[in-house]
Design a protein around this motif. Structure first.
Motif: not given
Length: 251
Positions: A110, A112, A140-142, A144, A186, A195
């Protein structure tokens, strides 16, 4: 309580700041957290008052200022290869950092960015969780669920989703049975931003630290927010690098 002599593989072990103004960053974080700086062992090393290494600051002009988060591994080569198989993009193939250790950098599926550290003479931070030290690392992720699958396959992390009214509002991660950070979904306000990993530093007073940060030219990105586990806020240093602060009991 926070003294460390080794890290279980898969554990967050180090953070460093890549910034366009290293001297300005040293002034900011020195005043905010009481950090002292020495360059005789780790370039740009940050040391707490008691002399323990807690992170580093480095000058760079290629990317916007940001904090890098490191996970300890037994083999940087094997971890980078496994990350590729799981869909990551390796940004820095494994390389030696003097005699300190071996480093690799990748972007997860994603986007990160995360660093992995194979320790030699340098294990990473020799103190964590105490005031002024790293205490938590949060993605902080789009997505999980995708993050849990990726990092579970990469490090063996166990993801434990926390739901509210059927919606996942947070995910804690465990490594070798110990809490090791979390995933924060997010929101729309992040737009199309990729992310990213966010380090948390423990403080004795969140509110006083927020006020001090403003006086020093910092920014409040989010918060203050009171949680059952403690009080948090997300801040930005004068150069724009994001980090979070936590007031409460540390694990």
């Amino acid at each position: 309580m926070g003294k460390r002599e080794a890290y279980e593989p898969g554990t967050f072990c180090w953070v460093d700041l890549a910034t366009t103004d290293a001297e300005g960053a040293k002034a900011f974080y020195g005043d905010l957290f009481g950090w002292e700086f020495r360059d005789d062992e780790i370039p740009g090393g940050i040391y707490a008052d008691h002399g323990d290494a807690i992170g580093a600051i480095g000058q760079q002009d290629e990317h916007p200022p940001h904090w890098n988060n490191y996970v300890s591994v037994t083999s940087a080569e094997e971890t980078a290869a496994r990350a590729k198989r799981l869909g990551a993009r390796v940004l820095e193939e494994p390389f030696d950092v003097g005699g300190f250790g071996r480093l690799a950098v990748f972007a997860d599926p994603t986007g990160a960015v995360l660093c992995v550290w194979e320790p030699r003479s340098h294990i990473g931070a020799t103190r964590v969780n105490d005031v002024g030290c790293m205490g938590w690392n949060e993605l902080q992720t789009s997505d999980s669920e995708a993050a849990g699958n990726f990092y579970g396959g990469l490090f063996g992390w166990e993801a434990e989703p926390i739901e509210d009214d059927g919606r996942v509002v947070y995910t804690t991660i465990k490594n070798a049975g110990n809490q090791n950070g979390g995933f924060m979904p997010m929101t729309e306000q992040h737009g199309d931003a990729p992310s990213f990993w966010l380090p948390y530093f423990t403080v004795s007073s969140r509110d006083a630290t927020m006020e001090k940060s403003r006086e020093l030219g910092g920014t409040v990105f989010a918060g203050p927010l009171d949680l059952p586990s403690g009080k948090i806020a997300v801040l930005g240093d004068p150069q724009g690098a994001a980090f979070a602060i936590f007031e409460g009991e540390t694990d």
